[in-house]
Scaffold this active site. Structure first.
Site, PDB file in Angstrom:
ATOM      1  N   CYS A 151      13.599  10.708   6.553  1.00  0.00           N
ATOM      2  CA  CYS A 151      13.644  10.201   7.926  1.00  0.00           C
ATOM      3  C   CYS A 151      15.047  10.323   8.518  1.00  0.00           C
ATOM      4  CB  CYS A 151      13.162   8.768   7.969  1.00  0.00           C
ATOM      5  SG  CYS A 151      13.874   7.741   6.690  1.00  0.00           S
ATOM      6  N   GLU A 161      10.505   0.997  10.114  1.00  0.00           N
ATOM      7  CA  GLU A 161      11.483   2.052   9.821  1.00  0.00           C
ATOM      8  C   GLU A 161      10.756   3.366  10.045  1.00  0.00           C
ATOM      9  OE1 GLU A 161      13.069   4.899   8.482  1.00  0.00           O
ATOM     10  OE2 GLU A 161      13.198   4.131   6.425  1.00  0.00           O
ATOM     11  N   LYS A 202       0.835  -1.198   0.000  1.00  0.00           N
ATOM     12  CA  LYS A 202       0.000   0.000   0.000  1.00  0.00           C
ATOM     13  C   LYS A 202       0.874   1.253   0.000  1.00  0.00           C
ATOM     14  CE  LYS A 202      -1.823   2.531   3.229  1.00  0.00           C
ATOM     15  NZ  LYS A 202      -1.680   3.854   2.570  1.00  0.00           N
ATOM     16  N   GLU A 212      10.581  15.493  15.255  1.00  0.00           N
ATOM     17  CA  GLU A 212      10.844  15.401  13.820  1.00  0.00           C
ATOM     18  C   GLU A 212       9.946  16.399  13.096  1.00  0.00           C
ATOM     19  OE1 GLU A 212       9.506  11.837  11.599  1.00  0.00           O
ATOM     20  OE2 GLU A 212      11.541  11.764  10.806  1.00  0.00           O
TER      21      GLU A 212
HETATM   22  P1  NAI Z   1       1.942   7.929   8.567  1.00  0.00           P
HETATM   23  O1  NAI Z   1       2.798   7.087   9.415  1.00  0.00           O
HETATM   24  O2  NAI Z   1       0.535   8.184   9.023  1.00  0.00           O
HETATM   25  O3  NAI Z   1       1.855   7.320   7.091  1.00  0.00           O
HETATM   26  C1  NAI Z   1       2.763   6.359   6.554  1.00  0.00           C
HETATM   27  C2  NAI Z   1       1.966   5.240   5.910  1.00  0.00           C
HETATM   28  O4  NAI Z   1       1.219   4.563   6.909  1.00  0.00           O
HETATM   29  C3  NAI Z   1       0.951   5.706   4.875  1.00  0.00           C
HETATM   30  O5  NAI Z   1       0.909   4.758   3.832  1.00  0.00           O
HETATM   31  C4  NAI Z   1      -0.346   5.683   5.650  1.00  0.00           C
HETATM   32  O6  NAI Z   1      -1.495   5.509   4.857  1.00  0.00           O
HETATM   33  C5  NAI Z   1      -0.153   4.482   6.548  1.00  0.00           C
HETATM   34  N1  NAI Z   1      -0.957   4.464   7.775  1.00  0.00           N
HETATM   35  C6  NAI Z   1      -1.471   5.522   8.456  1.00  0.00           C
HETATM   36  N2  NAI Z   1      -2.142   5.101   9.534  1.00  0.00           N
HETATM   37  C7  NAI Z   1      -2.061   3.742   9.550  1.00  0.00           C
HETATM   38  C8  NAI Z   1      -2.546   2.709  10.428  1.00  0.00           C
HETATM   39  N3  NAI Z   1      -3.253   3.017  11.498  1.00  0.00           N
HETATM   40  N4  NAI Z   1      -2.244   1.427  10.145  1.00  0.00           N
HETATM   41  C9  NAI Z   1      -1.506   1.117   9.060  1.00  0.00           C
HETATM   42  N5  NAI Z   1      -1.041   2.033   8.204  1.00  0.00           N
HETATM   43  C10 NAI Z   1      -1.300   3.335   8.432  1.00  0.00           C
HETATM   44  O7  NAI Z   1       2.697   9.311   8.355  1.00  0.00           O
HETATM   45  P2  NAI Z   1       2.048  10.708   7.938  1.00  0.00           P
HETATM   46  O8  NAI Z   1       0.799  10.935   8.720  1.00  0.00           O
HETATM   47  O9  NAI Z   1       1.969  10.762   6.465  1.00  0.00           O
HETATM   48  O10 NAI Z   1       3.160  11.723   8.427  1.00  0.00           O
HETATM   49  C11 NAI Z   1       3.219  12.151   9.784  1.00  0.00           C
HETATM   50  C12 NAI Z   1       4.648  12.325  10.222  1.00  0.00           C
HETATM   51  O11 NAI Z   1       5.305  11.087  10.220  1.00  0.00           O
HETATM   52  C13 NAI Z   1       5.486  13.193   9.313  1.00  0.00           C
HETATM   53  O12 NAI Z   1       5.322  14.540   9.582  1.00  0.00           O
HETATM   54  C14 NAI Z   1       6.866  12.697   9.626  1.00  0.00           C
HETATM   55  O13 NAI Z   1       7.366  13.336  10.788  1.00  0.00           O
HETATM   56  C15 NAI Z   1       6.668  11.233   9.912  1.00  0.00           C
HETATM   57  N6  NAI Z   1       6.985  10.406   8.732  1.00  0.00           N
HETATM   58  C16 NAI Z   1       8.148   9.690   8.724  1.00  0.00           C
HETATM   59  C17 NAI Z   1       8.499   8.950   7.617  1.00  0.00           C
HETATM   60  C18 NAI Z   1       9.752   8.176   7.555  1.00  0.00           C
HETATM   61  O14 NAI Z   1      10.240   7.893   6.473  1.00  0.00           O
HETATM   62  N7  NAI Z   1      10.321   7.765   8.648  1.00  0.00           N
HETATM   63  C19 NAI Z   1       7.656   8.925   6.414  1.00  0.00           C
HETATM   64  C20 NAI Z   1       6.425   9.651   6.538  1.00  0.00           C
HETATM   65  C21 NAI Z   1       6.143  10.372   7.661  1.00  0.00           C
END
Ligand code: NAI
Ligand code: MG
Length: 485
Positions: A297, A263, A189, A394
């Site tokens: 990240c 990650e 996904k 972050e």
């Molecule tokens: P997120 O963690 O909500 O989204 C990442 C993925 O997880 C997306 O595909 C999303 O649809 C999915 N997701 C969301 N809720 C879920 C759940 N309950 N169960 C399973 N999958 C789920 O991140 P978001 O909201 O886009 O960004 C928020 C913050 O997270 C950012 O501001 C940043 O600080 C951090 N982030 C860190 C990343 C990294 O590479 N370590 C990547 C993206 C965000």
């Protein structure tokens, strides 16, 4: 030291837009399940963050859709894929890698359009690295017995993979390549804001004649992700994203026996000693935090400057910021593109406001931001205390916090004073100091006199709240295997 000269006013760049005709968008995309496109029951619109142009209607996969995808992956696993000789699986991976190279420009343009990152980054970083991951893991597919001697490696089964929006195609490659090399099948996904390159990738799978159901791509937001995590037919979850969601997933999987790798976020220290090559360090700092708008990240978001060089370093850095070109992601001259989404922009704005309120000093170079779309100017905070939110949380945007230190011991202590531990940088002339620092820093990757270097042969992953498990290298195979032991 010599005075830094102002940039002459008449030094402007003529626009150098990359053509977008190479990309053919469909008005509406379904779900790629069992090698077929399923009609979605619900859709949402995906945008171009540079100007909020609607690009396409995207499926919001339901629990039933997730079930169909997992069933298709299970059938493909049982009906041939898992028992195919490694050398045969490798052929598919090599094909995928070559097709990605052939279609690199198309993918790069689409990645920049849907995600907002500068075309020079999608063209020169995301695409070459995505292809390299497939090439690299293709090479392992028939050598697993040698990678893990006497351990009888076997595939895990169906892998559920959930990825973020900052490196959409590259994260897809990091997930899919090792999974397939090890004989697993996949339900992936992509993030809700950046589904388009994953959907285009389905056409690469068709070209590569990958057997139906080996890779299934389902789109949707966190609800779809949660349904995939909870599905009883999934044997392993691989997640890249926020620490909050990572923790939630870990709690939901506890006791289920499903394998998990996470990650998550980071707040990397980039540590600059007074004996380093200062101009090179400035380039490394800029690359560390402004690359991909800071949506990284492992971004070097906390700069630790040794007190003796604090002033010249900050002067050079501010001067360098005035030369960054912020603007259209599809312009080949652009250094800093658009922020990925309104939600992310609001998060950056909120944290930057907290930095001002807590007493940090803000610097932003003069730059005119486009009126439409999501934009944030490259930002440096000085006078930052370790307790400030901008030094702890972050931000995931083009925002750097500058702190100082006097001794190597103090640098290590301050660098490790974070709940995260994904990456770090050290700038010094002395090899012995690099090794001394690297041994003491609690970070998965420590870069020395460089930053944000990636290679498929090198494992990547975190300590503490940055997650667990490694992607890349031989280490990256292990989460996709079980062993007779
Ligand atoms: P997120 O963690 O909500 O989204 C990442 C993925 O997880 C997306 O595909 C999303 O649809 C999915 N997701 C969301 N809720 C879920 C759940 N309950 N169960 C399973 N999958 C789920 O991140 P978001 O909201 O886009 O960004 C928020 C913050 O997270 C950012 O501001 C940043 O600080 C951090 N982030 C860190 C990343 C990294 O590479 N370590 C990547 C993206 C965000
Ligand atoms: Mg979220």
């Amino acid at each position: 030291m010599t005075e830094l000269q102002p940039i002459p006013d008449d030094w402007t760049y003529a626009p150098a837009p990359e053509g977008r005709d190479i990309v053919t968008l469909q008005p509406r995309y379904g779900l790629y399940v069992g090698g077929q496109w399923l009609e979605p029951s619900e859709t949402y619109t995906t945008l171009a963050p540079r100007d909020e142009e609607p690009l396409a209607e995207i499926a919001q996969a339901t629990e039933e859709d997730v079930d169909r995808a997992v069933t298709a992956a299970r059938d493909a696993f049982a009906n041939g894929w898992s028992s195919l000789p490694g050398s045969e699986r490798a052929k598919y991976l090599f094909r995928i890698a070559r097709i990605l190279q052939e279609r690199a420009r198309e993918f790069a343009v689409l990645e920049s359009l849907n995600g907002g990152k500068p075309i020079k980054e999608s063209r020169d970083v995301d695409l070459p690295l995505a292809a390299a991951h497939f090439f690299y893991y293709a090479g392992w597919a028939d050598k697993l017995e040698y990678a893990f001697p006497n351990r009888r490696p076997k595939p895990v089964g169906v892998a559920g993979q959930i990825i973020p929006w900052n490196f959409p195609l590259l994260m897809l490659a990091w997930k899919i390549a090792p999974a397939l090399a090890c004989g697993n099948t996949v339900v992936l996904k992509p993030a809700e804001t950046t589904p388009l390159t994953a959907l285009l990738f389905c056409d690469v799978l068709r070209q590569a004649e990958l057997p139906p159901g080996v890779v299934n791509i389902i789109t949707g937001d966190g609800r779809t992700g949660a349904a995939l995590v909870d599905h009883a037919g999934v044997d392993k979850i691989a997640f890249t994203g926020s620490t909050d969601v990572g923790k939630l997933i870990q709690r939901r999987l506890a006791g289920t026996g499903k394998k998990l790798t996470l990650e998550l976020g980071g707040k990397a220290a980039n540590i600059v000693f007074d004996d380093c090559a200062l101009d090179q360090a400035v380039e490394g700092i800029v690359n560390g935090i402004y690359f991909n708008q800071g949506h990284v990240c492992c971004a070097g978001s906390r700069l630790f400057a040794q007190e003796s060089i604090y002033e010249p370093l900050v002067d050079k850095l501010k001067h360098r910021l005035t030369t960054l070109r912020v603007g259209d992601p599809l312009d080949k001259n652009t250094d800093v593109g658009a922020i990925n989404s309104r939600m992310q922009l609001e998060k950056i704005e909120e944290l930057v406001a907290s930095g001002r309120e807590e007493g940090a000093e803000i610097y932003q170079p003069p730059c005119r931001l486009p009126e439409k779309g999501y934009w944030f100017a490259p930002t440096v905070f000085t006078n930052v205390a370790q307790s400030y939110r901008i030094a702890q949380e972050e931000i995931f945007g083009p925002v750097l916090s500058v702190l100082t230190f006097r001794t190597p011991e103090e640098a290590v202590e301050k660098a490790n004073n974070t709940p995260y531990g994904l990456s770090a940088g050290v700038w010094t002339e002395k090899g012995s100091r690099i090794l001394w620092m690297a041994q003491r820093m609690r970070a998965g990757v420590v870069w020395a006199n460089t930053f944000n270097r990636f290679d498929p042969t090198s494992p990547f992953g975190g300590y503490k709240e940055s997650g667990f498990g490694r992607e890349g290298g031989l280490h990256g195979l292990e989460p996709y295997l079980t062993f007779d032991e």
